[in-house]
Design a protein around this motif. Structure first.
Motif, PDB file in Angstrom:
ATOM      1  N   GLY A 190       0.788  -1.223   0.000  1.00  0.00           N
ATOM      2  CA  GLY A 190       0.000   0.000   0.000  1.00  0.00           C
ATOM      3  C   GLY A 190       0.820   1.273   0.000  1.00  0.00           C
ATOM      4  O   GLY A 190       0.275   2.373   0.130  1.00  0.00           O
ATOM      5  N   LYS A 191       2.137   1.174  -0.170  1.00  0.00           N
ATOM      6  CA  LYS A 191       3.004   2.340  -0.200  1.00  0.00           C
ATOM      7  C   LYS A 191       3.129   2.856  -1.639  1.00  0.00           C
ATOM      8  O   LYS A 191       2.971   2.094  -2.586  1.00  0.00           O
ATOM      9  CB  LYS A 191       4.385   1.988   0.352  1.00  0.00           C
ATOM     10  N   PRO A 192       3.400   4.168  -1.826  1.00  0.00           N
ATOM     11  CA  PRO A 192       3.563   4.711  -3.180  1.00  0.00           C
ATOM     12  C   PRO A 192       4.564   3.897  -3.981  1.00  0.00           C
ATOM     13  O   PRO A 192       5.653   3.582  -3.505  1.00  0.00           O
ATOM     14  CB  PRO A 192       4.065   6.139  -2.927  1.00  0.00           C
ATOM     15  N   CYS A 193       4.190   3.545  -5.206  1.00  0.00           N
ATOM     16  CA  CYS A 193       5.033   2.705  -6.048  1.00  0.00           C
ATOM     17  C   CYS A 193       6.077   3.563  -6.757  1.00  0.00           C
ATOM     18  O   CYS A 193       5.750   4.596  -7.343  1.00  0.00           O
ATOM     19  CB  CYS A 193       4.166   1.962  -7.068  1.00  0.00           C
ATOM     20  N   ALA A 194       7.325   3.149  -6.689  1.00  0.00           N
ATOM     21  CA  ALA A 194       8.416   3.898  -7.325  1.00  0.00           C
ATOM     22  C   ALA A 194       9.046   3.084  -8.439  1.00  0.00           C
ATOM     23  O   ALA A 194      10.261   2.979  -8.544  1.00  0.00           O
ATOM     24  CB  ALA A 194       9.457   4.270  -6.286  1.00  0.00           C
ATOM     25  N   ALA A 195       8.199   2.487  -9.273  1.00  0.00           N
ATOM     26  CA  ALA A 195       8.696   1.599 -10.325  1.00  0.00           C
ATOM     27  C   ALA A 195       8.595   2.245 -11.703  1.00  0.00           C
ATOM     28  O   ALA A 195       8.413   1.562 -12.694  1.00  0.00           O
ATOM     29  CB  ALA A 195       7.913   0.287 -10.303  1.00  0.00           C
ATOM     30  N   TRP A 196       8.697   3.585 -11.762  1.00  0.00           N
ATOM     31  CA  TRP A 196       8.582   4.300 -13.033  1.00  0.00           C
ATOM     32  C   TRP A 196       9.850   5.115 -13.256  1.00  0.00           C
ATOM     33  O   TRP A 196       9.944   6.268 -12.843  1.00  0.00           O
ATOM     34  CB  TRP A 196       7.357   5.201 -13.012  1.00  0.00           C
ATOM     35  N   PRO A 197      10.858   4.537 -13.867  1.00  0.00           N
ATOM     36  CA  PRO A 197      12.154   5.206 -14.030  1.00  0.00           C
ATOM     37  C   PRO A 197      12.048   6.566 -14.705  1.00  0.00           C
ATOM     38  O   PRO A 197      12.693   7.523 -14.285  1.00  0.00           O
ATOM     39  CB  PRO A 197      12.943   4.214 -14.900  1.00  0.00           C
ATOM     40  N   GLU A 198      11.216   6.668 -15.736  1.00  0.00           N
ATOM     41  CA  GLU A 198      11.125   7.917 -16.473  1.00  0.00           C
ATOM     42  C   GLU A 198      10.578   9.031 -15.590  1.00  0.00           C
ATOM     43  O   GLU A 198      11.021  10.174 -15.650  1.00  0.00           O
ATOM     44  CB  GLU A 198      10.237   7.737 -17.708  1.00  0.00           C
ATOM     45  N   GLY A 199       9.594   8.703 -14.748  1.00  0.00           N
ATOM     46  CA  GLY A 199       9.032   9.710 -13.850  1.00  0.00           C
ATOM     47  C   GLY A 199      10.023  10.152 -12.801  1.00  0.00           C
ATOM     48  O   GLY A 199      10.109  11.331 -12.448  1.00  0.00           O
ATOM     49  N   ALA A 200      10.799   9.199 -12.274  1.00  0.00           N
ATOM     50  CA  ALA A 200      11.768   9.521 -11.226  1.00  0.00           C
ATOM     51  C   ALA A 200      12.877  10.432 -11.736  1.00  0.00           C
ATOM     52  O   ALA A 200      13.399  11.263 -10.995  1.00  0.00           O
ATOM     53  CB  ALA A 200      12.364   8.225 -10.669  1.00  0.00           C
ATOM     54  N   GLU A 201      13.232  10.289 -12.998  1.00  0.00           N
ATOM     55  CA  GLU A 201      14.324  11.110 -13.528  1.00  0.00           C
ATOM     56  C   GLU A 201      13.819  12.462 -14.026  1.00  0.00           C
ATOM     57  O   GLU A 201      14.606  13.364 -14.276  1.00  0.00           O
ATOM     58  CB  GLU A 201      15.045  10.380 -14.659  1.00  0.00           C
ATOM     59  N   LEU A 202      12.499  12.626 -14.121  1.00  0.00           N
ATOM     60  CA  LEU A 202      11.930  13.879 -14.616  1.00  0.00           C
ATOM     61  C   LEU A 202      11.477  14.798 -13.492  1.00  0.00           C
ATOM     62  O   LEU A 202      11.703  16.011 -13.543  1.00  0.00           O
ATOM     63  CB  LEU A 202      10.748  13.578 -15.538  1.00  0.00           C
ATOM     64  N   LEU A 203      10.809  14.254 -12.464  1.00  0.00           N
ATOM     65  CA  LEU A 203      10.161  15.081 -11.452  1.00  0.00           C
ATOM     66  C   LEU A 203      10.867  15.018 -10.100  1.00  0.00           C
ATOM     67  O   LEU A 203      11.518  14.032  -9.765  1.00  0.00           O
ATOM     68  CB  LEU A 203       8.699  14.643 -11.281  1.00  0.00           C
ATOM     69  N   LYS A 204      10.706  16.086  -9.322  1.00  0.00           N
ATOM     70  CA  LYS A 204      11.237  16.160  -7.972  1.00  0.00           C
ATOM     71  C   LYS A 204      10.243  16.946  -7.114  1.00  0.00           C
ATOM     72  O   LYS A 204       9.417  17.697  -7.648  1.00  0.00           O
ATOM     73  CB  LYS A 204      12.602  16.834  -7.972  1.00  0.00           C
ATOM     74  N   PRO A 205      10.288  16.791  -5.791  1.00  0.00           N
ATOM     75  CA  PRO A 205       9.342  17.519  -4.934  1.00  0.00           C
ATOM     76  C   PRO A 205       9.522  19.031  -5.042  1.00  0.00           C
ATOM     77  O   PRO A 205      10.629  19.533  -5.238  1.00  0.00           O
ATOM     78  CB  PRO A 205       9.685  17.011  -3.528  1.00  0.00           C
ATOM     79  N   LEU A 206       8.419  19.756  -4.898  1.00  0.00           N
ATOM     80  CA  LEU A 206       8.445  21.211  -4.942  1.00  0.00           C
ATOM     81  C   LEU A 206       9.022  21.779  -3.648  1.00  0.00           C
ATOM     82  O   LEU A 206       8.819  21.229  -2.563  1.00  0.00           O
ATOM     83  CB  LEU A 206       7.021  21.750  -5.128  1.00  0.00           C
ATOM     84  N   SER A 207       9.717  22.902  -3.769  1.00  0.00           N
ATOM     85  CA  SER A 207      10.229  23.592  -2.585  1.00  0.00           C
ATOM     86  C   SER A 207       9.125  24.407  -1.924  1.00  0.00           C
ATOM     87  O   SER A 207       9.176  24.710  -0.742  1.00  0.00           O
ATOM     88  CB  SER A 207      11.389  24.520  -2.961  1.00  0.00           C
ATOM     89  N   GLY A 208       8.118  24.788  -2.723  1.00  0.00           N
ATOM     90  CA  GLY A 208       6.996  25.561  -2.186  1.00  0.00           C
ATOM     91  C   GLY A 208       7.151  27.052  -2.359  1.00  0.00           C
ATOM     92  O   GLY A 208       6.190  27.805  -2.213  1.00  0.00           O
TER      93      GLY A 208
END
Length: 473
Positions: free
Chosen positions: A223-241
């Motif tokens: 039930g934890k967020p899935c991190a199995a999308w390499p393309e997404g991981a290399e494109l996006l990062k958390p916002l600083s706000g």
């Protein structure tokens, strides 16, 4: 006295036990197979309650369905599933088996009896029901229906099973909830390079006091967020706000996301049309690759006004360096290539790029790159500089900030309606419809994880009041 108390407690316990064993049960739940790879739960009663509809109003709205309205128990959930073997079905709780048979006849089903159940068949589906539940399976041709009977009988006779996929769906909020193994989905709907072996798609639709919300996420077995999308991981990062300046302070629509420039360039390079454009820019004008690589952090895309004719848009992005400007003094500001040209706008780092008649203005202020589709927006941003302030979603739910999210955005739908006289005039001909549309506030979107999205339509007044407006007129 003690004896009297003992008798009273015994009677209460007996009454509780009687209620527990004789209470109306959710019989449709019992037929869902344990190996289901996809499940959906629909709760009509919860939907009607959220909309403020009474039982009489529900009957009036569903009158065209004839006996089906009273045949199916709308106070209990409906279930849909797909099993590991490929069986797809829908399970209903039954209130009146005879009326169900009559309703089925009106929908083109023929009815027979066998093995202790009533069977419904037509050219593309088969159903099995008793006094408590209906199992409807399909699509299935007449030849395929015969092979389904044995499996359907097994499901009708089974006791309640532990269904992991149904448990996932039930843990969500909303009148409509869905969970499905990614392996059960068509490959065309799965992102390229995604590992589907341990992923599950979850979705729900819920109506709150002042919002209608669609939530979607992809999680792993725990039930934890899935991190199995390499393309997404290399494109996006958390916002600083702390996002670059937006113009005006309350734009019609805005979208903010955290971007890794290196990943963005890699994705664009992998697509023939954008790769060719980047190559042309690099050769004839400026190093677009270095510009994209420099993006590192919060990116904001803003449409100040609800005017799709002018299409004024401003993009601002945090950059880690200005290496792409190192040869700015040598940029050719006179040549034209395939309808493209580049020239400096001022002594500062402000430029205008022309492509087939369209102009794009860009430049740098501090650690912020800006790109605008109009000279007005470019001048406003250049004059004000790269101020930073937090953006938040409001309406429907408590205020929600951007920090830590991957994406956040909002559009003022009320302003969109007011901006187009033809739409307002059309709605004016139906006052009740205009009042309902005018009660709509904003469309918000957010993402707390790479594969986690929430789309929410917020309203100025309770959803129940909006529905009541439509009912009363």
């Amino acid at each position: 006295m003690k004896k009297l108390l003992f008798i009273a407690m015994t009677l209460l316990a007996a009454a509780a036990a009687t209620w527990y064993f004789l209470r109306p049960r959710d019989k449709a739940r019992d037929v869902v197979p344990a190996d289901a790879v996809a499940t959906a739960v629909f709760q009509p009663a919860q939907l009607f309650e959220a909309l403020g509809l009474t039982s009489d109003e529900v009957k009036e709205l569903t009158a065209s369905l004839g006996d089906l309205t009273e045949a199916v128990d709308m106070g209990k959930p409906l279930y849909a599933f797909a099993s590991k073997s490929g069986l797809t079905g829908v399970a209903f709780n039954v209130s009146d088996a005879d009326k169900l048979q009559n309703a089925a006849s009106d929908f083109g089903f023929s009815c027979t009896e066998g093995s202790g159940y009533r069977w419904l068949t037509n050219s593309h589906a088969i159903g099995c029901f008793d006094a408590n539940r209906l199992l409807l399976c399909g699509p299935a041709s007449e030849a395929e229906q015969e092979t389904l009977r044995g499996e359907m009988l097994r499901l009708m006779k089974q006791s309640r099973q532990d269904v992991p996929m149904l448990d996932r769906a039930s843990r969500q909020e909303g009148f409509l909830r869905l969970s499905a193994s990614l392996e059960s989905l068509p490959k065309a709907y799965v992102p390229k390079g995604f590992d589907v072996s341990d992923g599950c798609l979850n979705a729900s639709l819920a109506i709150g006091d002042k919002d209608i919300t669609l939530a979607m996420s992809v999680t792993d077995a725990d039930g934890k967020p899935c991190a199995a999308w390499p393309e997404g991981a290399e494109l996006l990062k958390p916002l600083s706000g702390q996002l670059p300046a937006l113009l005006p302070d309350s734009p019609f629509a805005w979208l903010c996301l955290g971007v890794k420039g290196e990943g963005l360039l890699k994705i664009l390079r992998g697509r023939p049309c954008t790769s060719a454009m980047l190559m042309a820019l690099n050769v004839a004008f400026f190093d677009a690759d270095l510009m994209l690589k420099a993006i590192d952090g919060d990116v904001a895309v803003v449409m100040p006004e609800a005017d799709f004719l002018r299409k004024e848009v401003l993009l601002t992005a945090h950059i880690s360096n200005t290496d792409f400007l190192k040869d700015a003094e040598e940029w050719d500001t006179t040549s034209t290539l395939n309808g493209m040209s580049l020239r400096r706008r001022s002594t500062a780092d402000d430029y205008v790029f022309t492509y087939q008649g369209d102009r794009f203005y860009f430049g740098v202020r501090g650690e912020t790159l800006y790109i605008a589709t109009s000279e007005r927006l470019a001048d406003l941003f250049a004059e004000q500089g790269a101020r930073s302030f937090p953006l938040r979603l409001t309406g429907g739910k408590k205020e929600q900030g951007a920090r830590g999210r991957y994406l956040i955005g909002s559009a003022d739908l009320a302003r969109l309606v007011r901006s187009y006289a033809s739409v307002a005039l059309m709605l004016g001909a139906a006052p009740q419809l205009y009042e309902a549309v005018d009660a709509v506030n904003r469309l918000n979107i957010k993402s707390d994880a790479l594969l986690d999205f929430e789309l929410s339509l917020t309203t100025k007044k309770p959803v129940k009041e909006i529905v009541a407006t439509l009912k009363d007129k």
